[in-house]
Design an enzyme around this catalytic site. Structure first.
Site, short mmCIF file in Angstrom:
data_model
loop_
_atom_site.label_atom_id
_atom_site.label_comp_id
_atom_site.label_asym_id
_atom_site.label_seq_id
_atom_site.Cartn_x
_atom_site.Cartn_y
_atom_site.Cartn_z
N HIS A 102 -93.44 39.82 -77.82
CA HIS A 102 -93.22 38.56 -78.54
C HIS A 102 -94.55 37.88 -78.78
CE1 HIS A 102 -93.09 36.99 -74.35
NE2 HIS A 102 -93.56 35.88 -74.87
N HIS A 104 -96.51 35.29 -77.91
CA HIS A 104 -97.20 34.34 -77.05
C HIS A 104 -98.49 35.00 -76.59
CE1 HIS A 104 -93.53 31.61 -75.83
NE2 HIS A 104 -94.06 31.28 -77.00
N ASP A 106 -99.88 35.66 -73.84
CA ASP A 106 -99.88 36.63 -72.76
C ASP A 106 -99.38 37.99 -73.22
OD1 ASP A 106 -97.35 35.51 -73.12
OD2 ASP A 106 -96.82 35.51 -71.01
N HIS A 165 -86.05 33.71 -74.50
CA HIS A 165 -87.33 33.05 -74.22
C HIS A 165 -88.00 32.62 -75.52
CE1 HIS A 165 -91.24 32.29 -72.46
NE2 HIS A 165 -91.80 33.19 -73.27
N ASN A 196 -91.87 28.38 -69.11
CA ASN A 196 -92.13 27.88 -70.46
C ASN A 196 -90.91 28.09 -71.36
OD1 ASN A 196 -93.15 27.17 -72.97
ND2 ASN A 196 -94.43 28.99 -73.17
#
Length: 250
Positions: A102, A104, A106, A165, A196
């Site tokens: 995804h 993000h 990280d 998420h 988050n």
């Protein structure tokens, strides 16, 4: 009095600097799950605490596949560069591909380092779009909502279970190994909260987790995006955390 005050200030500043310097980002660590699959863990500092981020290294007969980059930012890709060095020094195989789960940092923060190394990076179209909006290079938008890649005779299934998420989160299933990489869609049993949720769909997340449980409930090992990994208890734990979070919002 002035000398005492100056002494106090010097001690206070020295103590504060020592505390600030104590929080350092560890180097990448790699843990083997078996002779083919490893978990790579890179670290970042969040609110003065070191936070780990998990991805996969898959050794195939035709090179290595990464799942997620190191936890980097657009201006600092040292985690992913350390990861590349580890693969070169330890596995002595080229990296053929990186799958990002995804958009993000990280997961996609190290795309530029991978591209410099000539490594192909792939994702779903939505993850590619969101990566650009966040200021990262776009991965190739080649994955559908359910795509199985065959690399070196190793099937790697990339599955979109529904929003959770994020709106673009996918999980990665290794049927030969019975290993599921859940990414940040799955919470570790060590987690006490949802973390988050800025881009989360909290209403759809539980249903999406059940989709994963229905398809991959035989998993021997489930890797969450952060913290410790284990078996399918992490999927059940994610459902409990979602229920707890929903109750606190009422």
């Amino acid at each position: 009095m002035m000398r005492t005050l100056l002494s106090f200030l010097c001690c206070f500043i020295g103590s504060a600097l020592a505390q600030a310097q104590a929080v350092t980002k560890p180097k990448v660590t790699v843990t083997p799950l078996n002779e083919r699959v490893y978990v790579h863990v890179t670290y970042n500092v969040y609110q003065n605490s070191v936070v780990p981020s998990n991805g996969l290294i898959i050794k195939t007969n035709d090179g290595v596949v990464l799942v997620d980059t190191g936890w980097d930012s657009d201006g600092n890709t040292d985690n992913t560069e350390d990861l590349l060095r580890w693969v070169a020094d330890s596995l002595h195989q080229p990296i053929r591909l990186c799958i990002v789960t995804h958009a993000h940092e990280d997961r996609v923060g190290g795309i530029s380092a991978l591209r410099k190394a000539g490594i192909r990076v792939v994702s779903t179209p939505l993850t590619a779009q969101k990566s650009v909006k966040l200021g990262y290079e776009a991965p190739e938008a080649v994955l559908s909502n359910d795509t199985t890649l065959y690399i070196g005779q190793e099937p790697i299934r990339c599955y979109f279970p529904g929003e959770g998420h994020t709106s673009d989160n996918i999980v990665v299933w290794l049927p030969n190994q019975q290993i599921l990489h859940g990414g940040c869609f799955v919470k570790s049993v060590a987690a006490f909260g949802m973390g988050n949720v800025a881009d989360a769909n909290l209403n759809a997340w539980a249903s999406s987790v059940r989709n994963v449980m229905n398809r991959f409930g035989t998993a021997r090992i489930v890797i969450p995006g952060h913290d410790s990994w284990g078996d399918t208890q992490s999927l059940e734990h994610t459902l409990r955390l979602l229920e707890k979070h929903a109750a606190a919002r009422r």
